[in-house]
Design a protein around this motif. Structure first.
Motif, short mmCIF file in Angstrom:
data_model
loop_
_atom_site.label_atom_id
_atom_site.label_comp_id
_atom_site.label_asym_id
_atom_site.label_seq_id
_atom_site.Cartn_x
_atom_site.Cartn_y
_atom_site.Cartn_z
N ILE A 1 -2.80 -19.72 13.09
CA ILE A 1 -2.26 -19.05 11.90
C ILE A 1 -1.11 -18.16 12.35
CG2 ILE A 1 -2.75 -17.36 10.08
CD1 ILE A 1 -5.70 -18.27 10.22
N TYR A 2 0.06 -18.35 11.74
CA TYR A 2 1.23 -17.52 12.04
C TYR A 2 1.61 -16.75 10.78
CZ TYR A 2 1.52 -20.25 16.31
OH TYR A 2 1.23 -20.83 17.52
N GLY A 3 1.46 -15.43 10.83
CA GLY A 3 1.74 -14.62 9.65
C GLY A 3 3.20 -14.70 9.24
N ASP A 4 3.44 -14.73 7.94
CA ASP A 4 4.80 -14.66 7.42
C ASP A 4 4.91 -13.75 6.19
OD1 ASP A 4 3.63 -16.26 5.48
OD2 ASP A 4 4.65 -18.09 6.12
N ARG A 5 3.80 -13.15 5.80
CA ARG A 5 3.80 -12.20 4.68
C ARG A 5 2.78 -11.12 4.95
NH1 ARG A 5 5.14 -11.39 -0.55
NH2 ARG A 5 6.31 -13.33 -0.65
N GLY A 6 3.11 -9.91 4.54
CA GLY A 6 2.20 -8.78 4.72
C GLY A 6 2.98 -7.58 5.21
N ASN A 7 2.41 -6.85 6.16
CA ASN A 7 3.13 -5.71 6.74
C ASN A 7 4.50 -6.18 7.22
OD1 ASN A 7 0.79 -4.24 6.35
ND2 ASN A 7 0.85 -3.29 8.36
N SER A 8 5.53 -5.52 6.74
CA SER A 8 6.90 -5.91 7.12
C SER A 8 7.57 -4.67 7.71
CB SER A 8 7.65 -6.47 5.92
OG SER A 8 7.46 -5.65 4.78
N PHE A 9 8.18 -3.84 6.85
CA PHE A 9 8.60 -2.50 7.27
C PHE A 9 7.48 -1.54 6.90
CE2 PHE A 9 10.33 1.59 5.75
CZ PHE A 9 10.89 2.06 6.93
N VAL A 10 7.02 -0.76 7.86
CA VAL A 10 5.97 0.23 7.61
C VAL A 10 6.44 1.56 8.19
CG1 VAL A 10 3.51 0.75 7.78
CG2 VAL A 10 4.28 -1.63 8.00
N ALA A 11 6.22 2.65 7.43
CA ALA A 11 6.62 3.97 7.92
C ALA A 11 5.63 5.02 7.45
CB ALA A 11 8.03 4.32 7.43
N VAL A 12 5.52 6.09 8.23
CA VAL A 12 4.80 7.30 7.82
C VAL A 12 5.78 8.46 7.96
CG1 VAL A 12 2.45 6.53 8.31
CG2 VAL A 12 3.83 7.51 10.15
N VAL A 13 5.73 9.37 6.98
CA VAL A 13 6.72 10.44 6.92
C VAL A 13 6.02 11.77 6.69
CG1 VAL A 13 8.92 11.16 5.90
CG2 VAL A 13 8.20 8.76 5.72
N LEU B 1 2.51 14.26 3.38
CA LEU B 1 2.70 13.03 4.15
C LEU B 1 2.79 11.84 3.20
CD1 LEU B 1 -0.04 13.52 6.92
CD2 LEU B 1 2.37 14.11 7.09
N LEU B 2 3.49 10.80 3.63
CA LEU B 2 3.64 9.59 2.82
C LEU B 2 3.52 8.36 3.71
CD1 LEU B 2 4.42 8.36 -0.01
CD2 LEU B 2 6.79 8.40 0.80
N LEU B 3 2.72 7.39 3.27
CA LEU B 3 2.68 6.08 3.91
C LEU B 3 3.49 5.10 3.07
CD1 LEU B 3 1.49 3.84 5.86
CD2 LEU B 3 -0.27 3.52 4.09
N ILE B 4 4.44 4.44 3.71
CA ILE B 4 5.26 3.41 3.09
C ILE B 4 4.86 2.08 3.72
CG2 ILE B 4 7.64 2.57 2.83
CD1 ILE B 4 8.53 5.53 3.08
N ASN B 5 4.19 1.22 2.96
CA ASN B 5 3.61 0.00 3.54
C ASN B 5 3.78 -1.19 2.60
OD1 ASN B 5 0.23 -0.94 4.64
ND2 ASN B 5 2.19 -1.89 5.05
N ASN C 1 0.85 -1.19 0.00
CA ASN C 1 0.00 0.00 0.00
C ASN C 1 0.88 1.24 0.00
OD1 ASN C 1 -2.21 -1.73 0.41
ND2 ASN C 1 -2.15 -1.45 2.63
N GLY C 2 0.51 2.22 -0.79
CA GLY C 2 1.17 3.51 -0.74
C GLY C 2 0.13 4.61 -0.72
N PHE C 3 0.23 5.54 0.24
CA PHE C 3 -0.66 6.70 0.32
C PHE C 3 0.20 7.96 0.32
CE2 PHE C 3 -3.91 4.37 3.31
CZ PHE C 3 -4.21 3.49 2.30
N ALA C 4 -0.23 8.98 -0.38
CA ALA C 4 0.40 10.30 -0.31
C ALA C 4 -0.68 11.33 -0.01
CB ALA C 4 1.12 10.64 -1.61
N ILE C 5 -0.38 12.25 0.91
CA ILE C 5 -1.34 13.28 1.34
C ILE C 5 -0.75 14.65 1.04
CG2 ILE C 5 -2.68 14.19 3.28
CD1 ILE C 5 -3.33 11.25 2.60
N ALA C 6 -1.50 15.48 0.33
CA ALA C 6 -1.04 16.83 0.00
C ALA C 6 -1.10 17.73 1.23
CB ALA C 6 -1.90 17.41 -1.12
#
Length: 708
Positions: A637-649, A198-202, A183-188
């Motif tokens: 269920i043990y997750g092994d894929r999906g959200n890994s490194f997530v950041a907001v800037v 703002l930027l979401l890095i997901n 997922n990627g979000f950018a906010i003006a």
């Protein structure tokens, strides 16, 4: 054991090490300072090797088609696929043709890893005892690294195993139920409380695929984010002025050609235009490990002018054409990390080698932007490029590349926001989105998905975004994918005859789902029931969905019969009862995060500690993705894929950012940073990013020169 280093090599390494300072903060994140970019790269690779040399080495073993030398005969087909594109002689030639500045970085890449091995004689590489500069070109990501994997290994083996005596198809697992992507979000600025973009890095990747790093030089490099193990550029991240987030699935940029074979004596030709051309036959040696030492097979691979032959179809040979520009790809991947504004970033995009990714962008000037892919070949739109085309027809040839300005892009849309969730680009900015009719069909490949619908809801008609509210949006707990499915189930149940025994059998479960607000939580029983029900249908619908050429989640929504929906609920109830003693088991008792070893292929154990996780698979519309791809040998269920490194800037005069990483930055179970972020990760809680040196110093764990 590392190979012996020459005196000149050792002197060069020692000189580089003295110019590098590594500051590890309280999370173990390396902040690597170098005098030059090359110094910083040297330190970055040294630091990565400290944290997980095993993953660094394995990435290059795989990239160079040498996995069978470590894992045995079952990996030869994966190696063949890589060696069709990556050969040492070709990479060495490309290295020789590289500009001087890039050669310095590649030398520093190899030096950093070799110096690590030199100073850590206790580390025993599986295969690579000495790294060479050209190896960086074999794993340049955003290039053929991701695209090669689109070639189906079972099909490749089925064609080429005719030259061998053994079939290994059963060992190849090509199905991945958890969507790959991000997922990627950018906010003006006008929609943010601070007035800054703002930027979401997901990224949604396999856990532990990328660590968190910060690399700084006296030559303008200052990149923070996620780096793929063994690479010297921050793949998804930000610098002091701009940020970039890649999501998978741009345009249709990989094409299959049906070649009509014409045998002539001991040679093989194929039809083209009014004549014939000879296939290029290339013997490829494939060494592999056995219980008694090394053995090898030699496969003769065939190439048309379109590319390698990868399978057979109804008497035709199928060749694949895709981007093969590792030098340009590595150049673009590195230079974008130093771009400080939209103009500079766009200049790197002009290299047009990001063939597998979209890009969501934001910067300190207040700009937000979107690029749907980057490498887009020009083709005759009268052909259906989503299917194999006639390789004998010259009209099916690529006609160069589209200019970036002619591809699907956005720059400061009126909506004030941009989103991509590996979905189509025509809702990327709501009413301000690009229009489908303005572009050829091959410029986009993926449809809308439940996450895309969810992203629209959390971004539309919102303002005053902060870092915290952007995190809240990215972790919103609504599951859009269940809207149509639960409605269809309730309808199917309501239409049952009064005397049908399913009415009584399923009454409590249907009541629970009818009362459900479609939001996950660790205490939610309906979430458990709905997901087990949907998973049951998913597994049974996969083959039919593939035959119908539609996404499985779409098939579940539109094509499953009422009786199939009800019977799936019966089976889901029974499985929950068998595994957990009751179908009324809260979701957090089932869905867990666990990290108990540093192995590449993680194993899970219900008897060992783990953390409850509320967020769910991206299949059901969960923006924060958490899915299990490994074969399930546990009840939980043990997750092994999906959200890994997530950041907001936030890009103000001073960058502010928060991040979280699955588990921790180290792959060593004895390290305090192996799982120090695990509980926070499981709860969606973020830490403050330490971007400025003064802040790093306040939370410093240690600092040192490589080799100390």
């Amino acid at each position: 054991m590392a190979s012996a280093a020459s005196a000149p090599e050792q002197a060069r390494w020692q000189a580089s090490a003295k110019r590098v300072n590594i500051m590890r903060d309280k999370w173990g994140i390396p902040h690597v300072f170098g005098k030059t970019d090359a110094d910083a790269v040297f330190g970055l690779l040294y630091a990565q090797a400290e944290d997980d040399f095993n993953r660094v080495e394995l990435n290059y073993i795989n990239a160079m088609g040498r996995l069978a030398e470590v894992e045995g005969e079952t990996a030869i087909w994966r190696d063949l696929r890589m060696k069709m594109y990556i050969t040492p002689d070709d990479m060495k030639a490309k290295y020789a043709a590289s500009p001087a500045w890039l050669k310095k970085l590649m030398v520093a890449f190899a030096d950093g890893l070799n110096f690590y091995l030199h100073t850590h004689p206790e580390v025993k590489p599986k295969l690579i005892t000495h790294f060479e500069p050209w190896m960086a070109l074999s794993f340049s990501e955003g290039s053929i690294g991701g695209d090669i994997e689109s070639i189906n290994l079972k099909d490749l083996e089925a064609f080429y195993s005719k030259q061998t005596t053994a079939s290994l198809a059963a060992s190849v697992n090509t199905h991945d139920t958890e969507p790959r992507g991000s997922n990627g979000f950018a906010i003006a600025p006008r929609l943010s409380a601070s007035g800054h973009a703002l930027l979401l890095i997901n990224p949604h990747t396999s856990f532990y695929f990328r660590p968190e790093v910060h690399v700084i030089s006296g030559e303008g490099l200052n990149a923070y984010g996620a780096v793929t193990w063994g690479q010297f550029f921050v793949y998804q991240g930000f610098n002091e002025r701009a940020g970039w987030m890649h999501t998978s699935g741009g345009g249709d940029v990989i094409d299959e050609y049906l070649e009509t074979p014409v045998p002539k004596g001991d040679k093989l030709y194929y039809k083209y235009g009014g004549g014939e051309r000879a296939f290029r036959a290339v013997p490829i040696n494939l060494p592999y490990k056995t219980a008694n030492g090394m053995a090898s097979k030699t496969i003769t691979a065939y190439f048309s002018h379109h590319g390698p032959v990868v399978r057979e179809s109804e008497g035709k040979l199928v060749s694949v054409k895709l981007m093969d520009e590792p030098l340009k790809a590595l150049t673009q991947s590195y230079l974008r990390t130093k771009a400080k504004n939209y103009k500079q970033f766009t200049q790197t995009m002009e290299l047009r080698t990001n063939s597998s990714n979209n890009t969501v962008y934001a910067d300190g000037d207040g700009n937000i932007a979107y690029f749907h892919g980057n490498f887009v070949p020009k083709r005759d739109p009268s052909f259906n490029w989503s299917k194999p085309v006639d390789g004998s027809n010259p009209a099916t040839e690529w006609q160069g590349l589209h200019a970036v300005k002619d591809t699907i892009t956005l720059f400061n849309p009126a909506s004030g926001w941009i989103q991509n969730t590996n979905n189509w680009p025509f809702r990327a900015a709501g009413a301000s989105s690009p229009r489908e009719q303005d572009y050829p069909k091959y410029m986009w490949a993926l449809p809308e998905n439940p996450r895309g619908l969810h992203a629209l809801r959390v971004l539309e008609n919102r303002k005053d975004f902060t870092l915290d509210s952007l995190i809240a949006a990215a972790y919103d707990n609504y599951l859009t994918g269940f809207e149509p499915m639960v409605a269809s189930l309730l309808k199917a149940y309501g239409e049952l005859p009064a005397a049908d025994p399913l009415r009584e059998q399923l009454a409590p479960q249907v009541a629970a789902l009818r009362a459900w607000d479609l939001r996950y939580s660790v205490t939610s029983v309906p979430t458990s029931l709905a997901i087990y029900w949907a998973q049951d249908m998913f597994e049974k619908a996969k083959a039919a969905a593939k035959a119908a050429d539609v996404p499985t989640v779409d098939y579940l929504r539109d094509s499953v019969t009422p009786q199939e929906r009800l019977q799936a609920l019966v089976r889901a109830t029974a499985r929950l009862q068998a595994d957990f003693g009751s179908w009324q088991t809260p979701w957090g008792e089932i869905n867990r995060f666990q990290r108990i070893s540093g192995d590449i292929n993680q194993q899970y154990d219900d008897s060992k500690p783990s953390y409850p996780v509320a967020f769910a698979s991206a299949n059901w519309g969960s923006l924060a993705a958490f899915g299990m791809v490994a074969p399930q040998k546990t009840k939980r269920i043990y997750g092994d894929r999906g959200n890994s490194f997530v950041a907001v800037v936030e890009f103000g005069p001073r960058v502010r950012a928060k991040s979280i990483l699955a588990g921790g930055n180290s792959g060593n179970p004895s390290s305090p940073h192996f799982a120090d972020q695990a509980e926070m990760y499981s709860k969606g809680q973020f830490k403050d990013v330490l971007f400025y040196k003064a802040d790093i110093e306040k939370q410093l764990e240690r600092q040192y020169h490589p080799g100390q």
